[in-house]
Design a protein around this motif. Structure first.
Motif, mmCIF file in Angstrom:
data_model
loop_
_atom_site.group_PDB
_atom_site.id
_atom_site.type_symbol
_atom_site.label_atom_id
_atom_site.label_comp_id
_atom_site.label_asym_id
_atom_site.label_seq_id
_atom_site.Cartn_x
_atom_site.Cartn_y
_atom_site.Cartn_z
ATOM 1 N N LEU A 156 0.834 -1.380 -0.012
ATOM 2 C CA LEU A 156 0.047 0.075 -0.029
ATOM 3 C C LEU A 156 0.809 1.420 -0.017
ATOM 4 C CD1 LEU A 156 -2.539 -0.444 2.720
ATOM 5 C CD2 LEU A 156 -3.216 -0.302 0.513
ATOM 6 N N LEU A 157 0.483 2.351 -0.706
ATOM 7 C CA LEU A 157 1.434 3.557 -0.999
ATOM 8 C C LEU A 157 0.478 4.398 -0.201
ATOM 9 C CD1 LEU A 157 2.578 3.775 -4.615
ATOM 10 C CD2 LEU A 157 3.417 2.463 -2.595
ATOM 11 N N CYS A 158 0.979 5.030 0.940
ATOM 12 C CA CYS A 158 0.228 6.201 1.732
ATOM 13 C C CYS A 158 1.372 7.188 2.413
ATOM 14 C CB CYS A 158 -0.366 5.370 2.833
ATOM 15 S SG CYS A 158 -1.465 6.512 3.821
ATOM 16 N N ARG A 159 0.979 8.342 2.122
ATOM 17 C CA ARG A 159 1.807 9.513 2.734
ATOM 18 C C ARG A 159 1.763 9.253 4.316
ATOM 19 N NH1 ARG A 159 -0.083 11.817 -1.973
ATOM 20 N NH2 ARG A 159 1.581 12.655 -3.224
ATOM 21 N N GLU A 160 3.073 9.370 4.734
ATOM 22 C CA GLU A 160 3.084 9.403 6.122
ATOM 23 C C GLU A 160 2.067 10.325 7.049
ATOM 24 O OE1 GLU A 160 4.921 7.508 9.844
ATOM 25 O OE2 GLU A 160 5.394 7.404 7.591
ATOM 26 N N LYS A 161 1.676 11.585 6.557
ATOM 27 C CA LYS A 161 0.575 12.562 7.186
ATOM 28 C C LYS A 161 -0.451 12.012 7.131
ATOM 29 C CE LYS A 161 3.584 16.444 6.858
ATOM 30 N NZ LYS A 161 4.022 17.897 6.344
ATOM 31 N N LEU A 162 -0.795 11.073 6.360
ATOM 32 C CA LEU A 162 -2.433 10.701 5.965
ATOM 33 C C LEU A 162 -2.541 9.338 6.928
ATOM 34 C CD1 LEU A 162 -2.923 11.383 2.318
ATOM 35 C CD2 LEU A 162 -3.226 12.976 4.347
ATOM 36 N N LEU A 163 -1.204 8.697 7.384
ATOM 37 C CA LEU A 163 -1.718 7.217 8.066
ATOM 38 C C LEU A 163 -2.462 7.685 9.300
ATOM 39 C CD1 LEU A 163 1.925 5.984 8.265
ATOM 40 C CD2 LEU A 163 -0.042 4.925 7.002
ATOM 41 N N ARG A 164 -3.194 6.774 9.827
ATOM 42 C CA ARG A 164 -3.909 6.822 11.048
ATOM 43 C C ARG A 164 -3.826 5.495 11.760
ATOM 44 N NH1 ARG A 164 -3.684 10.851 10.559
ATOM 45 N NH2 ARG A 164 -5.174 12.537 9.749
ATOM 46 N N GLU A 165 -4.142 5.605 13.180
ATOM 47 C CA GLU A 165 -3.802 4.597 14.027
ATOM 48 C C GLU A 165 -4.849 3.549 14.061
ATOM 49 O OE1 GLU A 165 -1.089 4.212 16.128
ATOM 50 O OE2 GLU A 165 -0.191 6.042 15.084
ATOM 51 N N GLU A 166 -6.159 4.111 13.759
ATOM 52 C CA GLU A 166 -7.241 3.121 13.558
ATOM 53 C C GLU A 166 -7.999 3.294 12.352
ATOM 54 O OE1 GLU A 166 -10.357 2.465 16.757
ATOM 55 O OE2 GLU A 166 -8.650 2.598 18.020
ATOM 56 N N ILE A 167 -8.293 2.122 11.785
ATOM 57 C CA ILE A 167 -9.132 2.311 10.377
ATOM 58 C C ILE A 167 -10.486 1.616 10.704
ATOM 59 C CG2 ILE A 167 -9.208 1.555 8.056
ATOM 60 C CD1 ILE A 167 -7.436 3.968 8.552
ATOM 61 N N PRO A 168 -11.387 1.960 10.467
ATOM 62 C CA PRO A 168 -12.872 0.958 10.645
ATOM 63 C C PRO A 168 -12.878 0.017 9.498
ATOM 64 C CG PRO A 168 -13.263 3.196 9.793
ATOM 65 C CD PRO A 168 -11.973 3.381 10.037
ATOM 66 N N VAL A 169 -12.768 -1.194 9.992
ATOM 67 C CA VAL A 169 -12.775 -2.265 8.915
ATOM 68 C C VAL A 169 -14.164 -3.061 9.181
ATOM 69 C CG1 VAL A 169 -10.255 -2.394 8.709
ATOM 70 C CG2 VAL A 169 -11.581 -3.819 10.544
ATOM 71 N N GLU A 170 -14.397 -3.889 8.030
ATOM 72 C CA GLU A 170 -15.555 -4.593 7.993
ATOM 73 C C GLU A 170 -14.922 -6.132 7.462
ATOM 74 O OE1 GLU A 170 -19.305 -2.646 6.314
ATOM 75 O OE2 GLU A 170 -17.639 -1.692 5.267
ATOM 76 N N PRO A 171 -15.775 -7.344 7.373
ATOM 77 C CA PRO A 171 -15.262 -8.584 7.191
ATOM 78 C C PRO A 171 -14.582 -8.710 5.816
ATOM 79 C CG PRO A 171 -17.487 -8.784 8.428
ATOM 80 C CD PRO A 171 -17.213 -7.247 8.196
ATOM 81 N N HIS A 172 -15.266 -7.975 5.127
ATOM 82 C CA HIS A 172 -14.555 -8.154 3.598
ATOM 83 C C HIS A 172 -13.388 -7.536 3.344
ATOM 84 C CE1 HIS A 172 -16.912 -4.471 3.092
ATOM 85 N NE2 HIS A 172 -16.076 -4.060 2.442
ATOM 86 N N ASP A 173 -12.928 -6.345 4.204
ATOM 87 C CA ASP A 173 -11.610 -5.795 4.173
ATOM 88 C C ASP A 173 -10.487 -6.476 4.291
ATOM 89 O OD1 ASP A 173 -13.125 -3.323 3.546
ATOM 90 O OD2 ASP A 173 -13.410 -2.877 5.637
ATOM 91 N N CYS A 174 -9.632 -6.454 3.148
ATOM 92 C CA CYS A 174 -8.323 -7.401 3.439
ATOM 93 C C CYS A 174 -7.131 -6.630 3.889
ATOM 94 C CB CYS A 174 -7.875 -8.032 1.934
ATOM 95 S SG CYS A 174 -9.494 -9.198 1.375
ATOM 96 N N PRO A 175 -6.552 -6.946 4.858
ATOM 97 C CA PRO A 175 -5.150 -6.210 5.093
ATOM 98 C C PRO A 175 -4.092 -6.544 4.100
ATOM 99 C CG PRO A 175 -5.511 -7.850 6.978
ATOM 100 C CD PRO A 175 -6.785 -7.880 5.931
#
Length: 195
Positions: A156-175
């Protein structure tokens, strides 16, 4: 509040935060992310790479796409074919990309398609994510459907300033096991060495 409502609220928060990031930060962080990605052994070993074509304020993936082509890799990018549906289409030049669905650079409809299991390494976008690879996309489900069938390496590409400590996830979400920012690589939430 439902998970969907939490996700929508977080998308709004991140869009507002992203709109305040300077063009200099966007350019420098994008350049650093691309440099880090090209150093990943998993990317270097891949014969076939799937990568999103960044647009707007997303990470600029043109350096990644160009490097993959120069290295002689088979390169495929997404083509949106219906709501929530995308196909992996091979390109041999960035000149083949033109604004398509939602203004996203896409390959022509007659470009060759690849199956998900032909991809060795996938480079994926997100609106935001946490360091453990739980991602929040734009809400269309395109990448969730891809990830439900994909078994290869992915980052996954993400800027450091946009990272979050917690992401709401659902059963279909694949880490995703790897998250790459301008500061470097996180593997399963822990800083990792590149190369």
């Amino acid at each position: 509040m439902t998970r969907q409502e939490e996700k929508q609220r977080l998308r709004r928060t991140i869009r507002q935060l992203e709109s305040q990031l300077s063009p200099q930060y966007l350019e420098a962080s994008g350049r650093a992310i691309a440099t880090h990605l090209l150093a990943m052994p998993e990317y270097r070993a891949a014969g076939t790479v799937f990568c999103f074509a960044g647009f707007g304020r997303e990470v600029d993936t043109r350096p990644i796409l160009e490097a993959a082509l120069r290295a002689g890799k088979i390169l495929c990018v997404p083509l949106c074919t219906a709501p929530g549906q995308m196909e992996l289409r091979r390109i041999t030049s960035l000149g083949q990309l033109a604004p398509g669905t939602f203004g996203i650079p896409e390959p022509p409809a007659d470009s060759g398609s690849l199956e998900v299991d032909e991809v060795d390494f996938a480079v994926l976008p997100c609106v935001t994510c946490d360091r453990a690879g739980r991602r929040l996309g734009r809400g269309g489900g395109y990448y969730d459907r891809f990830l439900s069938r994909y078994r290869g390496g992915a980052v996954l590409l993400c800027r450091e300033k946009l990272l979050r400590e917690e992401i709401p996830v659902e059963p279909h979400d694949c880490p995703i096991p790897w998250v790459l920012t301008e500061r470097g690589l996180y593997e399963d939430g822990v800083p990792a060495r590149l190369g």
